[in-house]
Design an enzyme around this catalytic site. Structure first.
Site: not given
Ligand code: HSE
Length: 423
Positions: A122, A180, A183, A198
């Site tokens: 999930e 933050g 990245e 996803k």
């Molecule tokens: N890096 C993803 C985002 C979060 O910025 O939504 C983790 O899946």
């Protein structure tokens, strides 16, 4: 206590910490071992029992008393081998690892099934939004044929800030990195890989056919310009990074991630900053939109802990737990290449300030079987004209040919932007 369900955690970063803290509220669950990368790292967790921490993840997956493993490290290796070893050792799996599922889901789910174990995930898609369990259970009676989603918080934050401030991609990225939200190496998010992982898995379970990650078309947000944001707004749109999946009448799947002009009449146009949202179209339900936090310590922990509790609720009561949550398809989807699709487009063209340029663009569109919905000259200077075109739906191949023609025309400086429009 003897009868507590024994859980092992692999990873004690942001998500792992949230899971550890949340599981303290459940008396029937005991975390017996936690694998970390660096044992010396200071962690913001009260009363953390250091004696259960190891820097050898195989100690967790090989621990005979553990019944459920939560894999929270991400990436394909060593996660792939750790999960396979854990399954071989008789453990059920909860994971937040979208990349692993997108790239190796087929092998992992087959392996889990062969060993009568479940893999729940999930948290891997849209963090805290309940999505996998609803699709696999209460929406199971639907034929889902369309998904449109904002699945990446980092890019949605950047696009929202560009829109609100009229700022450039690079300026907003730098600020997001300072805060933050992005990245240091933002490629995975800004080039659309994260959203593509996803949508690969979400489309697979929604359509009941396996989508191959390598066939998912992907484009990121790095080329979006402040003037595109402004033009989109003036025409009634917002620019969003949309993960979409569609099944056509012949059963072919069109799965992609790219920026889109989203009409302000659509819910997804108003999903801002780090929030995620998913609109599913199914028969008989119609259109359902779920939205919420797509990342973060506690939203993601909510999904991981929900999965752990779902397994706990059936352990010892059934020898074939959670049948609806298992992988229940084995057919590969036939997929359409982006070059074979039809789309509506927004183009931003920088042309020379010469008589007949608008006519030339219109004629080039016509010659390529592209019908123009609107053409607007946004700016006129001595040496250039900035022209925005919205087309009607046309073939991607025709559009690529048009761009080539325009780029080779002496009266055109260049096509600055080409963004597909939501229809
Ligand atoms: N890096 C993803 C985002 C979060 O910025 O939504 C983790 O899946």
């Amino acid at each position: 206590m003897e009868n507590k369900i024994k859980v092992g955690l692999i990873g004690l970063g942001t998500v792992g910490s949230g899971v550890y803290k949340t599981l303290q509220n459940f008396d029937n669950i005991e975390i017996v071992k936690i694998a970390v990368h660096n044992k010396k790292k200071k962690r913001n967790i009260e009363n953390l029992d250091e004696s259960i921490i190891t820097d050898d993840a195989y100690e967790v997956v090989n621990d005979p008393q553990i019944q459920i493993i939560a894999e929270l490290i991400g990436g394909t290796e060593p996660a792939f081998d750790l999960i396979k070893t854990a399954i071989k050792n008789g453990k059920h799996i909860v994971t937040a690892n979208k990349e692993l599922l997108a790239k190796h889901g087929e092998e992992l789910f087959n392996f889990a099934q062969a060993n009568n174990k479940v893999i729940l995930y999930e948290a891997a898609i849209a963090g805290g939004i309940p999505l996998i369990m609803p699709v696999k259970t209460i929406l199971a009676g639907n034929k889902i044929n369309k998904i449109k989603a904002i699945l990446n918080g980092t890019t949605n934050y950047i696009l929202t800030k560009m829109d609100v401030l009229g700022a450039s991609y690079n300026d907003v990225l730098a600020e997001a990195q300072d805060l933050g939200y992005a990245e240091t190496n933002p490629t995975g998010d800004v080039e659309g890989f994260d959203a593509a992982y996803k949508i690969t898995t979400l489309a697979t379970i929604s359509f009941g056919k396996r989508i191959k990650f390598e066939n998912v078309y992907r484009e990121g947000i790095t080329k979006i310009l402040p003037e595109d944001m402004k033009a989109a707004n003036e025409m009634g749109y917002k620019i969003k990074l949309i993960a979409s999946a569609e099944l056509n009448d012949d059963g072919q799947a069109d799965v992609r991630v790219h920026p889109m002009l989203v009409p302000k009449s659509k819910t997804l146009a108003h999903i801002d900053y780090v929030t995620n949202a998913v609109t599913l179209s199914g028969n008989p339900v119609g259109e359902v939109t779920l939205s919420g936090p797509g990342a973060g310590e506690f939203p993601t922990a909510s999904s991981v802990v929900g999965d752990i509790l779902a397994i706990c609720s059936e352990l010892g009561k059934s020898d074939y737990i959670l049948p609806m949550m298992r992988c229940n398809h084995n057919e590969d989807a036939q997929m359409i290449d982006i070059t074979e699709t039809k789309n509506k487009y927004y183009l931003s063209i920088k042309a020379k300030n010469r008589m007949g340029v608008i006519g030339l663009i219109g004629t080039a569109c016509g010659n390529n079987h592209i019908s123009v919905e609107s053409i607007v000259q946004k700016e006129l200077k001595e040496d250039y004209a900035q022209i925005t075109v919205i087309t009607e739906i046309c073939k991607e191949k025709s559009m690529l040919k048009l761009i080539e023609e325009l780029e080779n025309n002496d009266n055109i400086w260049g096509v600055n932007s080409l963004i597909r429009v939501w229809v």
